[in-house]
Motif scaffolding. Structure first.
Motif, PDB file in Angstrom:
ATOM      1  N   PRO A 120       0.756  -1.434  -0.096  1.00  0.00           N
ATOM      2  CA  PRO A 120      -0.045  -0.163   0.030  1.00  0.00           C
ATOM      3  C   PRO A 120       0.760   1.060   0.055  1.00  0.00           C
ATOM      4  CG  PRO A 120      -0.748  -1.375   1.868  1.00  0.00           C
ATOM      5  CD  PRO A 120       0.337  -2.252   0.941  1.00  0.00           C
ATOM      6  N   GLN A 121       2.026   1.161   0.416  1.00  0.00           N
ATOM      7  CA  GLN A 121       2.828   2.649   0.555  1.00  0.00           C
ATOM      8  C   GLN A 121       3.800   2.578  -0.774  1.00  0.00           C
ATOM      9  OE1 GLN A 121       1.917   4.475   1.982  1.00  0.00           O
ATOM     10  NE2 GLN A 121       0.754   3.638   3.525  1.00  0.00           N
ATOM     11  N   SER A 122       3.742   1.390  -1.860  1.00  0.00           N
ATOM     12  CA  SER A 122       4.586   1.486  -2.933  1.00  0.00           C
ATOM     13  C   SER A 122       3.938   2.520  -3.881  1.00  0.00           C
ATOM     14  CB  SER A 122       4.577   0.075  -3.619  1.00  0.00           C
ATOM     15  OG  SER A 122       3.471  -0.225  -4.504  1.00  0.00           O
ATOM     16  N   TYR A 123       4.914   3.138  -4.685  1.00  0.00           N
ATOM     17  CA  TYR A 123       4.475   4.250  -5.721  1.00  0.00           C
ATOM     18  C   TYR A 123       3.522   3.473  -6.702  1.00  0.00           C
ATOM     19  CZ  TYR A 123       7.184   7.731  -3.281  1.00  0.00           C
ATOM     20  OH  TYR A 123       7.762   8.337  -2.397  1.00  0.00           O
ATOM     21  N   HIS A 124       3.820   2.175  -7.039  1.00  0.00           N
ATOM     22  CA  HIS A 124       3.051   1.514  -8.023  1.00  0.00           C
ATOM     23  C   HIS A 124       1.586   1.673  -7.473  1.00  0.00           C
ATOM     24  CE1 HIS A 124       6.486  -0.486  -9.847  1.00  0.00           C
ATOM     25  NE2 HIS A 124       5.506  -0.686 -10.697  1.00  0.00           N
ATOM     26  N   TYR A 125       1.214   1.188  -6.200  1.00  0.00           N
ATOM     27  CA  TYR A 125       0.066   1.282  -5.570  1.00  0.00           C
ATOM     28  C   TYR A 125      -0.608   2.815  -5.632  1.00  0.00           C
ATOM     29  CZ  TYR A 125      -3.360  -0.596  -2.129  1.00  0.00           C
ATOM     30  OH  TYR A 125      -4.667  -0.758  -1.672  1.00  0.00           O
ATOM     31  N   PHE A 126       0.272   3.465  -5.312  1.00  0.00           N
ATOM     32  CA  PHE A 126      -0.188   5.063  -5.352  1.00  0.00           C
ATOM     33  C   PHE A 126      -0.728   5.473  -6.562  1.00  0.00           C
ATOM     34  CE2 PHE A 126       0.429   9.526  -6.092  1.00  0.00           C
ATOM     35  CZ  PHE A 126      -0.022  10.225  -5.069  1.00  0.00           C
ATOM     36  N   MET A 127      -0.101   5.189  -7.694  1.00  0.00           N
ATOM     37  CA  MET A 127      -0.437   5.738  -8.904  1.00  0.00           C
ATOM     38  C   MET A 127      -1.690   5.051  -9.457  1.00  0.00           C
ATOM     39  SD  MET A 127       1.636   8.014  -9.702  1.00  0.00           S
ATOM     40  CE  MET A 127       0.564   8.204 -11.366  1.00  0.00           C
ATOM     41  N   GLN A 128      -1.675   3.562  -9.102  1.00  0.00           N
ATOM     42  CA  GLN A 128      -2.882   2.742  -9.525  1.00  0.00           C
ATOM     43  C   GLN A 128      -4.154   3.594  -9.109  1.00  0.00           C
ATOM     44  OE1 GLN A 128      -2.505   0.611 -11.545  1.00  0.00           O
ATOM     45  NE2 GLN A 128      -4.712   0.021 -11.786  1.00  0.00           N
ATOM     46  N   LYS A 129      -4.010   3.819  -7.523  1.00  0.00           N
ATOM     47  CA  LYS A 129      -5.214   4.384  -6.800  1.00  0.00           C
ATOM     48  C   LYS A 129      -5.469   5.841  -7.265  1.00  0.00           C
ATOM     49  CE  LYS A 129      -4.204   5.141  -2.377  1.00  0.00           C
ATOM     50  NZ  LYS A 129      -4.035   6.381  -1.903  1.00  0.00           N
ATOM     51  N   GLU A 130      -4.360   6.499  -7.419  1.00  0.00           N
ATOM     52  CA  GLU A 130      -4.644   8.070  -7.768  1.00  0.00           C
ATOM     53  C   GLU A 130      -5.168   8.295  -9.194  1.00  0.00           C
ATOM     54  OE1 GLU A 130      -4.611  10.614  -5.332  1.00  0.00           O
ATOM     55  OE2 GLU A 130      -4.547   9.036  -3.941  1.00  0.00           O
ATOM     56  N   LEU A 131      -4.661   7.266  -9.869  1.00  0.00           N
ATOM     57  CA  LEU A 131      -4.772   7.558 -11.318  1.00  0.00           C
ATOM     58  C   LEU A 131      -5.094   6.719 -12.434  1.00  0.00           C
ATOM     59  CD1 LEU A 131      -4.898  10.207 -13.346  1.00  0.00           C
ATOM     60  CD2 LEU A 131      -2.494   9.862 -13.945  1.00  0.00           C
ATOM     61  N   PHE A 132      -4.222   5.396 -12.317  1.00  0.00           N
ATOM     62  CA  PHE A 132      -4.501   4.689 -13.493  1.00  0.00           C
ATOM     63  C   PHE A 132      -5.589   3.961 -13.509  1.00  0.00           C
ATOM     64  CE2 PHE A 132       0.438   4.528 -13.185  1.00  0.00           C
ATOM     65  CZ  PHE A 132       0.555   5.680 -14.141  1.00  0.00           C
ATOM     66  N   ALA A 133      -6.275   3.729 -12.280  1.00  0.00           N
ATOM     67  CA  ALA A 133      -7.273   2.870 -12.116  1.00  0.00           C
ATOM     68  C   ALA A 133      -8.627   3.478 -12.837  1.00  0.00           C
ATOM     69  CB  ALA A 133      -7.936   2.565 -10.830  1.00  0.00           C
ATOM     70  N   ALA A 134      -8.627   4.907 -12.804  1.00  0.00           N
ATOM     71  CA  ALA A 134      -9.534   5.786 -13.555  1.00  0.00           C
ATOM     72  C   ALA A 134      -9.082   5.953 -14.901  1.00  0.00           C
ATOM     73  CB  ALA A 134      -9.870   6.989 -12.760  1.00  0.00           C
ATOM     74  N   LYS A 135      -7.813   6.208 -15.040  1.00  0.00           N
ATOM     75  CA  LYS A 135      -7.538   6.601 -16.366  1.00  0.00           C
ATOM     76  C   LYS A 135      -6.328   5.734 -16.666  1.00  0.00           C
ATOM     77  CE  LYS A 135     -10.053  10.306 -16.752  1.00  0.00           C
ATOM     78  NZ  LYS A 135     -11.040  10.404 -17.731  1.00  0.00           N
ATOM     79  N   PRO A 136      -6.488   4.742 -17.551  1.00  0.00           N
ATOM     80  CA  PRO A 136      -5.406   3.772 -17.974  1.00  0.00           C
ATOM     81  C   PRO A 136      -4.695   4.494 -19.320  1.00  0.00           C
ATOM     82  CG  PRO A 136      -7.478   2.716 -18.467  1.00  0.00           C
ATOM     83  CD  PRO A 136      -7.797   4.104 -17.757  1.00  0.00           C
ATOM     84  N   PHE A 137      -3.509   4.379 -19.100  1.00  0.00           N
ATOM     85  CA  PHE A 137      -2.592   4.859 -20.175  1.00  0.00           C
ATOM     86  C   PHE A 137      -2.123   3.742 -21.202  1.00  0.00           C
ATOM     87  CE2 PHE A 137      -0.637   8.948 -18.743  1.00  0.00           C
ATOM     88  CZ  PHE A 137      -1.528   9.274 -17.720  1.00  0.00           C
ATOM     89  N   ARG A 138      -1.688   4.040 -22.407  1.00  0.00           N
ATOM     90  CA  ARG A 138      -1.608   2.725 -23.055  1.00  0.00           C
ATOM     91  C   ARG A 138      -0.165   2.068 -22.545  1.00  0.00           C
ATOM     92  NH1 ARG A 138       2.572   1.709 -26.592  1.00  0.00           N
ATOM     93  NH2 ARG A 138       3.582   3.846 -26.455  1.00  0.00           N
ATOM     94  N   ALA A 139       0.733   2.812 -21.862  1.00  0.00           N
ATOM     95  CA  ALA A 139       1.952   1.988 -21.330  1.00  0.00           C
ATOM     96  C   ALA A 139       2.157   2.942 -19.962  1.00  0.00           C
ATOM     97  CB  ALA A 139       2.987   1.830 -21.936  1.00  0.00           C
ATOM     98  N   SER A 140       2.357   2.483 -18.949  1.00  0.00           N
ATOM     99  CA  SER A 140       2.652   3.104 -17.937  1.00  0.00           C
ATOM    100  C   SER A 140       3.998   2.484 -17.335  1.00  0.00           C
ATOM    101  CB  SER A 140       1.696   3.055 -16.639  1.00  0.00           C
ATOM    102  OG  SER A 140       0.632   3.985 -16.834  1.00  0.00           O
ATOM    103  N   TYR A 141       4.983   3.181 -17.007  1.00  0.00           N
ATOM    104  CA  TYR A 141       6.417   2.575 -16.275  1.00  0.00           C
ATOM    105  C   TYR A 141       6.688   3.104 -15.142  1.00  0.00           C
ATOM    106  CZ  TYR A 141       6.859   1.269 -21.183  1.00  0.00           C
ATOM    107  OH  TYR A 141       6.565   0.909 -22.511  1.00  0.00           O
ATOM    108  N   LEU A 142       6.756   2.267 -14.036  1.00  0.00           N
ATOM    109  CA  LEU A 142       7.625   2.477 -12.956  1.00  0.00           C
ATOM    110  C   LEU A 142       8.649   1.667 -12.568  1.00  0.00           C
ATOM    111  CD1 LEU A 142       4.256   3.006 -11.663  1.00  0.00           C
ATOM    112  CD2 LEU A 142       5.140   3.776  -9.875  1.00  0.00           C
ATOM    113  N   PRO A 143       9.782   2.053 -11.802  1.00  0.00           N
ATOM    114  CA  PRO A 143      10.762   1.170 -11.602  1.00  0.00           C
ATOM    115  C   PRO A 143      10.259  -0.105 -10.641  1.00  0.00           C
ATOM    116  CG  PRO A 143      11.613   3.485 -11.028  1.00  0.00           C
ATOM    117  CD  PRO A 143      10.049   3.452 -11.407  1.00  0.00           C
ATOM    118  N   ASP A 144      10.650  -1.283 -10.987  1.00  0.00           N
ATOM    119  CA  ASP A 144      10.320  -2.262 -10.173  1.00  0.00           C
ATOM    120  C   ASP A 144      10.861  -2.506  -8.695  1.00  0.00           C
ATOM    121  OD1 ASP A 144       9.689  -4.638  -9.113  1.00  0.00           O
ATOM    122  OD2 ASP A 144      10.643  -5.960 -10.622  1.00  0.00           O
ATOM    123  N   GLY A 145      10.467  -1.895  -7.677  1.00  0.00           N
ATOM    124  CA  GLY A 145      11.210  -1.853  -6.533  1.00  0.00           C
ATOM    125  C   GLY A 145      11.320  -3.399  -5.858  1.00  0.00           C
TER     126      GLY A 145
END
Ligand code: GLP
Length: 235
Positions: free
Chosen positions: A73-98
């Motif tokens: 829940p504190q990963s930035y993957h999780y943050f981005m999914q919750k804050e943006l990507f769940a509602a607004k999917p991009f063609r491709a979204s990249y984050l470093p793999d922690g």
């Protein structure tokens, strides 16, 4: 370096939202560099609630905690999914793999992603010590994506999101200063009085590796978007 001051973070976020809208209408395939932290939350809310379509756009995030899996829940993957990507999917979204066990390969692959998808608009927040992404003071201006140690002050500042300070990761995978400087346009957002001193140092102080955000004075197309409180010390 140019900056704009708005009455509050709502109107400042609205201004950045308008910029996203304009960028996307000019080029639906825009590559956006995205940031985490509390600063862009209002922007992401505006994007979520809008009718903008990111399905042809690409996003590349600045950083991720090292040692946190994507579903933490504190990963930035999780943050981005919750804050943006769940509602607004991009063609491709990249984050470093922690959660990688090969950070050296991961950072190299990530920098290659940046080179293959040049960022048109990069959003940034700023840490109290002037960090951008997780580039802490002293980060070389020629640094690329890499594994970094977090300073004690950053660990303490980010403690508020975790149950205890022992749970805050001490390292992160972060785009470097040079990776960020590759973007065509950089927009740094800073809100609140707590950011006012570092904003003044970054905008009006010397360009120095001790204040990572000051490097943006060397960028041909960087803009600070501030609320009044964060602009308090500007001359
Ligand atoms: C974190 C992030 C930065 C962010 C900064 C400020 O450490 N890695 O990208 O800009 O903190 O966070 P906030 O916006 O919550 O003040």
């Amino acid at each position: 370096m140019p900056y704009q001051v708005y009455a509050d973070k709502e109107s400042a976020s609205q201004a950045v939202f308008e910029l996203f809208k304009e960028e996307l209408s000019t080029n639906p395939q825009t590559v956006f560099g995205l940031a985490t932290g509390s600063t862009p939350e209002k922007l992401y809310q505006l994007l979520r609630e809008s009718d903008l379509d990111f399905s042809q756009a690409t996003s590349i995030n600045l950083d991720e905690y090292y040692g946190l899996p994507a579903d933490h829940p504190q990963s930035y993957h999780y943050f981005m999914q919750k804050e943006l990507f769940a509602a607004k999917p991009f063609r491709a979204s990249y984050l470093p793999d922690g959660s990688t066990d090969n950070p050296q390969a991961e950072v190299k692959a990530y920098e290659a992603i940046i080179d293959q998808n040049p960022i048109q608009v990069q959003i940034l927040g700023i840490g109290h010590n002037g960090h951008i992404g997780f580039n802490e003071p002293g980060s070389p201006f020629d640094s690329l994506t890499r594994l970094v140690d977090l300073t004690q002050s950053t660990i303490e500042a980010n403690q508020r999101f975790f149950d205890s300070i022992d749970e805050v990761p001490t390292q992160a995978l972060s785009m470097g200063i040079a990776s960020i400087m590759k973007a065509d346009k950089v927009i740094l957002m800073a809100f609140g009085e707590e950011k006012s001193k570092i904003v003044q140092a970054a905008l009006e102080g010397p360009v120095t590796e001790e204040v990572p955000a000051s490097v943006l004075q060397n960028h041909p197309n960087a803009l600070f978007i501030l609320d009044q409180a964060a602009a308090k010390y500007l001359k």
